[in-house]
Design an enzyme around this catalytic site. Structure first.
Site, PDB file in Angstrom:
ATOM      1  N   SER A  92       5.319 -42.622  22.741  1.00  0.00           N
ATOM      2  CA  SER A  92       5.910 -40.719  22.236  1.00  0.00           C
ATOM      3  C   SER A  92       5.383 -40.089  20.898  1.00  0.00           C
ATOM      4  CB  SER A  92       7.596 -40.948  22.201  1.00  0.00           C
ATOM      5  OG  SER A  92       8.381 -41.502  22.989  1.00  0.00           O
ATOM      6  N   HIS A 140       8.106 -37.731  16.651  1.00  0.00           N
ATOM      7  CA  HIS A 140       7.511 -36.958  18.102  1.00  0.00           C
ATOM      8  C   HIS A 140       7.116 -35.819  17.265  1.00  0.00           C
ATOM      9  CE1 HIS A 140      10.929 -38.475  20.577  1.00  0.00           C
ATOM     10  NE2 HIS A 140       9.799 -39.818  20.620  1.00  0.00           N
TER      11      HIS A 140
END
Length: 167
Positions: A92, A140
């Protein structure tokens, strides 16, 4: 930190401060290849594929690979800064880096990123990151920040112009 629930293979690749203190620095990259479920893997690979289709031809395979792996490292560092004890894995951070780079590329090309599918996807993923527990906010955002910074060097605008104060 509980290691129960992880199979012996994947636990050898996830990241956590504990593992780095033991000298397992390879985990800064290997954690990007461990996913927690099929949906996690599918979403990351779908976005990576779509972003690759969009930008790999524009910047070349080598630069795209550098952007991906640099964003992955940025995501690992971000995860360690915000949640050093958490066991973290997934691509991610790298995918967020690719999305942020695409947004920078759109801005350089004078395209409003929010009028593109990537802009909306990025916004939705930020909301998901902040709302759903257990998602690595540091991973992230670390990947996104790293990807955005790297893209300033890897993507070149279609029309370069100097700032007004220079000319």
């Amino acid at each position: 930190m509980s290691l129960s629930g992880f199979d012996k293979t994947s636990i050898n690749f996830v990241i956590s401060r504990q593992f780095l203190e033991q000298g397992d620095w390879y985990r800064l990259l290997s954690c990007g290849f461990v996913h927690f479920g099929v949906f996690h893997l599918a979403m990351n690979m779908l976005l990576a594929y779509q972003l690759g289709q969009m930008y790999e031809q524009k910047i070349g395979s080598l630069r795209f690979g550098l952007l991906y792996f640099t964003s992955l490292l940025g995501g690992s560092v971000g995860a360690l800064i915000l949640s050093p004890e958490a066991i973290t894995g997934g691509a991610s951070g790298a995918v967020f880096g690719l999305m942020a780079a695409a947004l920078v590329g759109f801005r350089q090309d004078r395209v409003n990123p929010l009028r593109t599918g990537i802009g909306a996807t990025f916004a939705l993923n930020i909301v998901i990151t902040l709302v759903i527990p257990g998602i690595s906010i540091g991973g992230h955002f670390g990947g996104a920040i790293t990807g955005a910074i790297c893209s300033l060097f890897l993507l070149s605008p279609t029309k370069k112009s100097l700032p007004k104060f220079v000319g």
